[in-house]
Scaffold this motif. Structure first.
Motif, PDB file in Angstrom:
ATOM      1  N   ARG A 116      42.250  38.380  45.005  1.00 35.33           N
ATOM      2  CA  ARG A 116      42.919  37.001  44.389  1.00 35.33           C
ATOM      3  C   ARG A 116      44.061  37.715  43.369  1.00 35.33           C
ATOM      4  O   ARG A 116      43.117  38.755  42.610  1.00 35.33           O
ATOM      5  CB  ARG A 116      42.437  36.177  43.209  1.00 35.33           C
ATOM      6  N   CYS A 117      44.649  38.278  43.731  1.00 40.08           N
ATOM      7  CA  CYS A 117      46.286  39.067  42.986  1.00 40.08           C
ATOM      8  C   CYS A 117      47.148  38.193  42.049  1.00 40.08           C
ATOM      9  O   CYS A 117      47.676  38.535  41.335  1.00 40.08           O
ATOM     10  CB  CYS A 117      46.872  39.729  43.995  1.00 40.08           C
ATOM     11  N   GLN A 118      47.000  36.800  42.197  1.00 41.73           N
ATOM     12  CA  GLN A 118      48.157  36.161  41.503  1.00 41.73           C
ATOM     13  C   GLN A 118      47.705  34.333  41.510  1.00 41.73           C
ATOM     14  O   GLN A 118      46.599  34.485  42.487  1.00 41.73           O
ATOM     15  CB  GLN A 118      49.462  35.942  42.296  1.00 41.73           C
ATOM     16  N   LYS A 119      47.696  33.472  40.988  1.00 42.09           N
ATOM     17  CA  LYS A 119      47.220  32.138  41.021  1.00 42.09           C
ATOM     18  C   LYS A 119      47.287  31.296  43.036  1.00 42.09           C
ATOM     19  O   LYS A 119      47.008  30.430  43.189  1.00 42.09           O
ATOM     20  CB  LYS A 119      47.796  30.621  40.500  1.00 42.09           C
ATOM     21  N   GLY A 120      48.448  32.229  43.764  1.00 36.31           N
ATOM     22  CA  GLY A 120      48.725  31.552  44.769  1.00 36.31           C
ATOM     23  C   GLY A 120      49.193  32.148  46.009  1.00 36.31           C
ATOM     24  O   GLY A 120      49.153  32.267  47.058  1.00 36.31           O
ATOM     25  N   TYR A 121      48.308  33.575  45.719  1.00 37.00           N
ATOM     26  CA  TYR A 121      48.024  34.268  47.079  1.00 37.00           C
ATOM     27  C   TYR A 121      46.402  34.952  46.440  1.00 37.00           C
ATOM     28  O   TYR A 121      45.816  34.944  45.670  1.00 37.00           O
ATOM     29  CB  TYR A 121      49.545  35.594  46.606  1.00 37.00           C
ATOM     30  N   LEU A 122      46.034  35.474  48.184  1.00 37.30           N
ATOM     31  CA  LEU A 122      44.801  35.884  48.000  1.00 37.30           C
ATOM     32  C   LEU A 122      45.000  37.087  48.844  1.00 37.30           C
ATOM     33  O   LEU A 122      45.337  36.326  50.193  1.00 37.30           O
ATOM     34  CB  LEU A 122      43.818  34.419  48.620  1.00 37.30           C
ATOM     35  N   PHE A 156      46.078  38.658  36.873  1.00 37.41           N
ATOM     36  CA  PHE A 156      44.839  39.897  37.668  1.00 37.41           C
ATOM     37  C   PHE A 156      45.116  40.813  37.543  1.00 37.41           C
ATOM     38  O   PHE A 156      43.975  41.405  38.790  1.00 37.41           O
ATOM     39  CB  PHE A 156      44.755  39.035  38.941  1.00 37.41           C
ATOM     40  N   ALA A 157      45.975  41.658  37.129  1.00 38.64           N
ATOM     41  CA  ALA A 157      46.390  43.103  36.859  1.00 38.64           C
ATOM     42  C   ALA A 157      45.251  43.914  37.548  1.00 38.64           C
ATOM     43  O   ALA A 157      44.759  44.848  37.431  1.00 38.64           O
ATOM     44  CB  ALA A 157      47.702  43.075  35.990  1.00 38.64           C
ATOM     45  N   LYS A 158      44.660  43.434  35.512  1.00 37.25           N
ATOM     46  CA  LYS A 158      43.562  44.876  35.204  1.00 37.25           C
ATOM     47  C   LYS A 158      42.703  44.661  36.264  1.00 37.25           C
ATOM     48  O   LYS A 158      41.701  45.098  36.482  1.00 37.25           O
ATOM     49  CB  LYS A 158      43.045  44.203  34.097  1.00 37.25           C
ATOM     50  N   HIS A 159      41.722  43.426  36.731  1.00 33.41           N
ATOM     51  CA  HIS A 159      40.390  43.534  38.209  1.00 33.41           C
ATOM     52  C   HIS A 159      40.666  44.013  38.770  1.00 33.41           C
ATOM     53  O   HIS A 159      40.183  44.816  39.108  1.00 33.41           O
ATOM     54  CB  HIS A 159      40.693  41.708  38.000  1.00 33.41           C
ATOM     55  N   PHE A 160      42.194  43.962  39.640  1.00 30.22           N
ATOM     56  CA  PHE A 160      42.726  44.490  40.403  1.00 30.22           C
ATOM     57  C   PHE A 160      42.939  45.723  40.528  1.00 30.22           C
ATOM     58  O   PHE A 160      42.016  46.612  41.005  1.00 30.22           O
ATOM     59  CB  PHE A 160      44.255  43.991  40.785  1.00 30.22           C
ATOM     60  N   LYS A 161      43.282  46.606  39.326  1.00 27.86           N
ATOM     61  CA  LYS A 161      43.311  48.285  39.237  1.00 27.86           C
ATOM     62  C   LYS A 161      41.613  48.056  38.875  1.00 27.86           C
ATOM     63  O   LYS A 161      41.139  49.537  39.783  1.00 27.86           O
ATOM     64  CB  LYS A 161      44.017  48.343  37.907  1.00 27.86           C
ATOM     65  N   ASP A 162      41.094  47.378  38.050  1.00 27.90           N
ATOM     66  CA  ASP A 162      39.764  48.047  38.594  1.00 27.90           C
ATOM     67  C   ASP A 162      38.917  48.511  40.130  1.00 27.90           C
ATOM     68  O   ASP A 162      37.951  49.143  40.150  1.00 27.90           O
ATOM     69  CB  ASP A 162      38.318  47.212  37.719  1.00 27.90           C
ATOM     70  N   ILE A 163      39.678  46.884  40.878  1.00 33.25           N
ATOM     71  CA  ILE A 163      38.618  47.669  41.832  1.00 33.25           C
ATOM     72  C   ILE A 163      39.386  48.050  43.170  1.00 33.25           C
ATOM     73  O   ILE A 163      37.992  48.624  43.580  1.00 33.25           O
ATOM     74  CB  ILE A 163      39.244  45.826  42.825  1.00 33.25           C
ATOM     75  N   ILE A 164      40.419  48.878  42.745  1.00 35.00           N
ATOM     76  CA  ILE A 164      40.863  49.492  43.704  1.00 35.00           C
ATOM     77  C   ILE A 164      40.257  50.862  43.305  1.00 35.00           C
ATOM     78  O   ILE A 164      40.809  51.891  43.492  1.00 35.00           O
ATOM     79  CB  ILE A 164      42.230  49.463  44.026  1.00 35.00           C
ATOM     80  N   GLY A 165      40.044  51.563  41.691  1.00 32.01           N
ATOM     81  CA  GLY A 165      39.633  52.137  41.391  1.00 32.01           C
ATOM     82  C   GLY A 165      40.804  53.147  40.706  1.00 32.01           C
ATOM     83  O   GLY A 165      41.362  54.140  40.734  1.00 32.01           O
ATOM     84  N   TRP A 166      41.869  52.453  39.816  1.00 31.69           N
ATOM     85  CA  TRP A 166      42.648  52.750  39.236  1.00 31.69           C
ATOM     86  C   TRP A 166      42.898  52.712  38.591  1.00 31.69           C
ATOM     87  O   TRP A 166      42.334  53.279  36.761  1.00 31.69           O
ATOM     88  CB  TRP A 166      44.340  51.620  39.398  1.00 31.69           C
TER      89      TRP A 166
END
Length: 166
Positions: A116-122, A156-166
């Motif tokens: 999930r990258c935003q409330k309305g997107y997966l 969702f940005a922090k979780h997203f960055k953690d997943i991709i190793g940013w």
């Protein structure tokens, strides 16, 4: 057990005796012919029990032009919420409608690199080719062969960055 129950209806019962799914069945019916709610309920119960998702874990049922199609999950770029419907965009830029909520799909496709990258997107992270800065400290995702970008919300940005190793 269910075969006798279903024999009077225009449906097809498929048993899988050589799987580890003891006494499992899958039921397929034509909505235009069969309006029996007991059969539909039985099929939904078997699906909730995970029978069909174990057998067809790499495919999902999607609707396009009133036809139900099996879509390979590896061809999906992202799911998005629009009005009251959940749609998917595939790598050939086709749009399909699916049942269930984004939360349902997020749980089901977690092991398949959908996040999930935003409330309305997966999104299918395997299909992202570029991550670009967006307004208000957010990000946007670009996909190969697809013109539209998908926003990554601040929540969702922090979780997203953690997943991709940013």
């Amino acid at each position: 057990m269910y075969t006798n129950f279903l024999k009077d209806y225009k449906s097809e019962v498929i048993t899988y005796p050589n799987t580890n799914l003891n006494n499992s069945i899958l039921i397929f019916w034509d909505d235009e012919i069969c309006d029996n709610n007991e059969i539909k309920c039985l099929s939904k119960i078997s699906n909730l029990a995970g029978i069909s998702s174990k057998l067809f874990s790499k495919k999902i049922v999607a609707l396009n032009d009133n036809k139900r199609l099996l879509i390979n999950i590896n061809s999906i770029l992202y799911f998005y919420y629009e009005g009251t419907a959940i749609n998917i965009i595939t790598d050939n830029n086709s749009i399909y409608r699916v049942n269930h909520s984004l939360s349902f799909w997020e749980g089901r496709l977690l092991e398949e690199n959908f996040i999930r990258c935003q409330k309305g997107y997966l999104v299918n992270i395997e299909k992202v080719v570029a991550i670009v800065p967006y307004f208000n400290s957010t990000l946007a995702l670009k996909f190969k062969g697809h013109d539209k970008t998908v926003p990554v919300g601040r929540k969702f940005a922090k979780h997203f960055k953690d997943i991709i190793g940013w």
